[in-house]
Design a protein around this motif. Structure first.
Motif, PDB file in Angstrom:
ATOM      1  N   MET A   1       4.260   3.265   4.898  1.00  0.00           N
ATOM      2  CA  MET A   1       3.611   2.806   6.104  1.00  0.00           C
ATOM      3  C   MET A   1       4.549   2.950   7.279  1.00  0.00           C
ATOM      4  SD  MET A   1       1.373  -0.651   6.512  1.00  0.00           S
ATOM      5  CE  MET A   1       2.634  -1.851   6.765  1.00  0.00           C
ATOM      6  N   GLY A   2       5.849   2.798   7.066  1.00  0.00           N
ATOM      7  CA  GLY A   2       6.800   3.034   8.129  1.00  0.00           C
ATOM      8  C   GLY A   2       7.073   1.867   9.050  1.00  0.00           C
ATOM      9  N   CYS A   3       6.603   0.680   8.738  1.00  0.00           N
ATOM     10  CA  CYS A   3       6.849  -0.502   9.567  1.00  0.00           C
ATOM     11  C   CYS A   3       7.740  -1.465   8.793  1.00  0.00           C
ATOM     12  CB  CYS A   3       5.545  -1.192   9.936  1.00  0.00           C
ATOM     13  SG  CYS A   3       4.468  -0.163  10.950  1.00  0.00           S
ATOM     14  N   SER A   4       8.581  -2.165   9.506  1.00  0.00           N
ATOM     15  CA  SER A   4       9.515  -3.093   8.887  1.00  0.00           C
ATOM     16  C   SER A   4       8.834  -4.416   8.568  1.00  0.00           C
ATOM     17  CB  SER A   4      10.683  -3.343   9.843  1.00  0.00           C
ATOM     18  OG  SER A   4      11.469  -4.403   9.373  1.00  0.00           O
ATOM     19  N   LEU A   5       9.139  -4.961   7.398  1.00  0.00           N
ATOM     20  CA  LEU A   5       8.591  -6.267   7.029  1.00  0.00           C
ATOM     21  C   LEU A   5       9.123  -7.373   7.930  1.00  0.00           C
ATOM     22  CD1 LEU A   5       8.591  -6.099   3.129  1.00  0.00           C
ATOM     23  CD2 LEU A   5       6.704  -5.693   4.691  1.00  0.00           C
ATOM     24  N   SER A   6      10.198  -7.096   8.665  1.00  0.00           N
ATOM     25  CA  SER A   6      10.743  -8.103   9.567  1.00  0.00           C
ATOM     26  C   SER A   6       9.830  -8.331  10.773  1.00  0.00           C
ATOM     27  CB  SER A   6      12.143  -7.701  10.033  1.00  0.00           C
ATOM     28  OG  SER A   6      12.076  -6.510  10.793  1.00  0.00           O
ATOM     29  N   ASN A   7       8.816  -7.504  10.918  1.00  0.00           N
ATOM     30  CA  ASN A   7       7.859  -7.659  12.012  1.00  0.00           C
ATOM     31  C   ASN A   7       6.744  -8.641  11.677  1.00  0.00           C
ATOM     32  OD1 ASN A   7       9.225  -5.819  13.633  1.00  0.00           O
ATOM     33  ND2 ASN A   7       8.083  -4.089  12.790  1.00  0.00           N
ATOM     34  N   ARG A   8       6.786  -9.217  10.509  1.00  0.00           N
ATOM     35  CA  ARG A   8       5.767 -10.191  10.113  1.00  0.00           C
ATOM     36  C   ARG A   8       5.895 -11.460  10.954  1.00  0.00           C
ATOM     37  NH1 ARG A   8       5.182 -10.803   3.620  1.00  0.00           N
ATOM     38  NH2 ARG A   8       4.758  -8.629   3.103  1.00  0.00           N
ATOM     39  N   VAL A   9       4.745 -11.987  11.362  1.00  0.00           N
ATOM     40  CA  VAL A   9       4.706 -13.242  12.115  1.00  0.00           C
ATOM     41  C   VAL A   9       3.913 -14.258  11.293  1.00  0.00           C
ATOM     42  CG1 VAL A   9       3.938 -14.363  14.231  1.00  0.00           C
ATOM     43  CG2 VAL A   9       4.788 -12.011  14.314  1.00  0.00           C
ATOM     44  N   PRO A  10       4.561 -15.313  10.804  1.00  0.00           N
ATOM     45  CA  PRO A  10       3.823 -16.334  10.038  1.00  0.00           C
ATOM     46  C   PRO A  10       2.780 -17.023  10.929  1.00  0.00           C
ATOM     47  CG  PRO A  10       6.197 -16.593   9.769  1.00  0.00           C
ATOM     48  CD  PRO A  10       5.989 -15.602  10.875  1.00  0.00           C
ATOM     49  N   GLU A  87     -10.003   3.304   2.184  1.00  0.00           N
ATOM     50  CA  GLU A  87      -9.562   4.643   1.810  1.00  0.00           C
ATOM     51  C   GLU A  87      -8.175   4.546   1.200  1.00  0.00           C
ATOM     52  OE1 GLU A  87      -8.600   7.225   5.161  1.00  0.00           O
ATOM     53  OE2 GLU A  87      -8.456   5.454   6.449  1.00  0.00           O
ATOM     54  N   ASP A  88      -7.719   5.636   0.626  1.00  0.00           N
ATOM     55  CA  ASP A  88      -6.354   5.723   0.131  1.00  0.00           C
ATOM     56  C   ASP A  88      -5.518   6.407   1.204  1.00  0.00           C
ATOM     57  OD1 ASP A  88      -7.187   4.538  -2.188  1.00  0.00           O
ATOM     58  OD2 ASP A  88      -7.273   6.387  -3.341  1.00  0.00           O
ATOM     59  N   VAL A  89      -4.328   5.844   1.481  1.00  0.00           N
ATOM     60  CA  VAL A  89      -3.498   6.357   2.573  1.00  0.00           C
ATOM     61  C   VAL A  89      -2.090   6.672   2.074  1.00  0.00           C
ATOM     62  CG1 VAL A  89      -4.808   5.140   4.358  1.00  0.00           C
ATOM     63  CG2 VAL A  89      -2.851   4.016   3.304  1.00  0.00           C
ATOM     64  N   PRO A  90      -1.441   7.670   2.677  1.00  0.00           N
ATOM     65  CA  PRO A  90      -0.060   7.984   2.312  1.00  0.00           C
ATOM     66  C   PRO A  90       0.895   6.931   2.879  1.00  0.00           C
ATOM     67  CG  PRO A  90      -0.832   9.461   4.043  1.00  0.00           C
ATOM     68  CD  PRO A  90      -1.991   8.600   3.653  1.00  0.00           C
ATOM     69  N   CYS A  91       1.862   6.550   2.086  1.00  0.00           N
ATOM     70  CA  CYS A  91       2.854   5.559   2.490  1.00  0.00           C
ATOM     71  C   CYS A  91       4.250   6.124   2.268  1.00  0.00           C
ATOM     72  CB  CYS A  91       2.664   4.271   1.687  1.00  0.00           C
ATOM     73  SG  CYS A  91       1.099   3.449   2.018  1.00  0.00           S
ATOM     74  N   GLU A  92       5.251   5.303   2.573  1.00  0.00           N
ATOM     75  CA  GLU A  92       6.638   5.718   2.395  1.00  0.00           C
ATOM     76  C   GLU A  92       6.900   6.174   0.963  1.00  0.00           C
ATOM     77  OE1 GLU A  92       9.246   2.595   3.617  1.00  0.00           O
ATOM     78  OE2 GLU A  92       8.594   2.697   5.694  1.00  0.00           O
ATOM     79  N   GLY A  93       7.776   7.117   0.831  1.00  0.00           N
ATOM     80  CA  GLY A  93       8.150   7.598  -0.491  1.00  0.00           C
ATOM     81  C   GLY A  93       7.096   8.485  -1.140  1.00  0.00           C
ATOM     82  N   GLY A  94       6.101   8.902  -0.368  1.00  0.00           N
ATOM     83  CA  GLY A  94       5.063   9.769  -0.898  1.00  0.00           C
ATOM     84  C   GLY A  94       3.995   9.055  -1.705  1.00  0.00           C
TER      85      GLY A  94
END
Length: 106
Positions: A1-10, A87-94
């Protein structure tokens, strides 16, 4: 997905039980739920109420989440809360992952 988990907002935190957080990534709002205790009917009811309230109060019209193809428990969980496979989407690591969506009630 290319986004950092640190961007999560509780946005919902039930101490020792679960945390629901949101994350913006590539123009979509992703929702995450981390559960810290054993699953039970009471936990399901509480989480469902919190989740329904979040959807109702949010300006966002839809939320998304990713899963693993072989994570059948997660798929069942998503179905219980009204998510549908988009749908199925491509994510990091293929990896190709199922993308689920839930829309706000109109």
């Amino acid at each position: 997905m290319g986004c950092s988990l640190s961007n999560r907002v509780p946005v919902i935190s039930r101490s020792g039980k679960y945390t629901v957080s949101l994350e913006q990534c590539r123009g979509l709002t992703y929702i995450h739920c981390d559960i810290y205790t054993k699953w039970s009917a009471a936990l399901k009811r509480r989480l469902h109420t919190d989740f329904s309230n979040l959807l109702e109060l949010s300006d966002t019209q839809e939320f998304y989440t990713l899963s693993a193809h072989d994570d059948h428990k997660h798929h069942k969980f998503l179905g219980l809360f009204g998510f549908t496979h988009m749908e199925d989407v491509p994510c990091e690591g293929g990896l190709i992952r199922p993308l689920y969506q839930i829309k706000k009630s109109e």
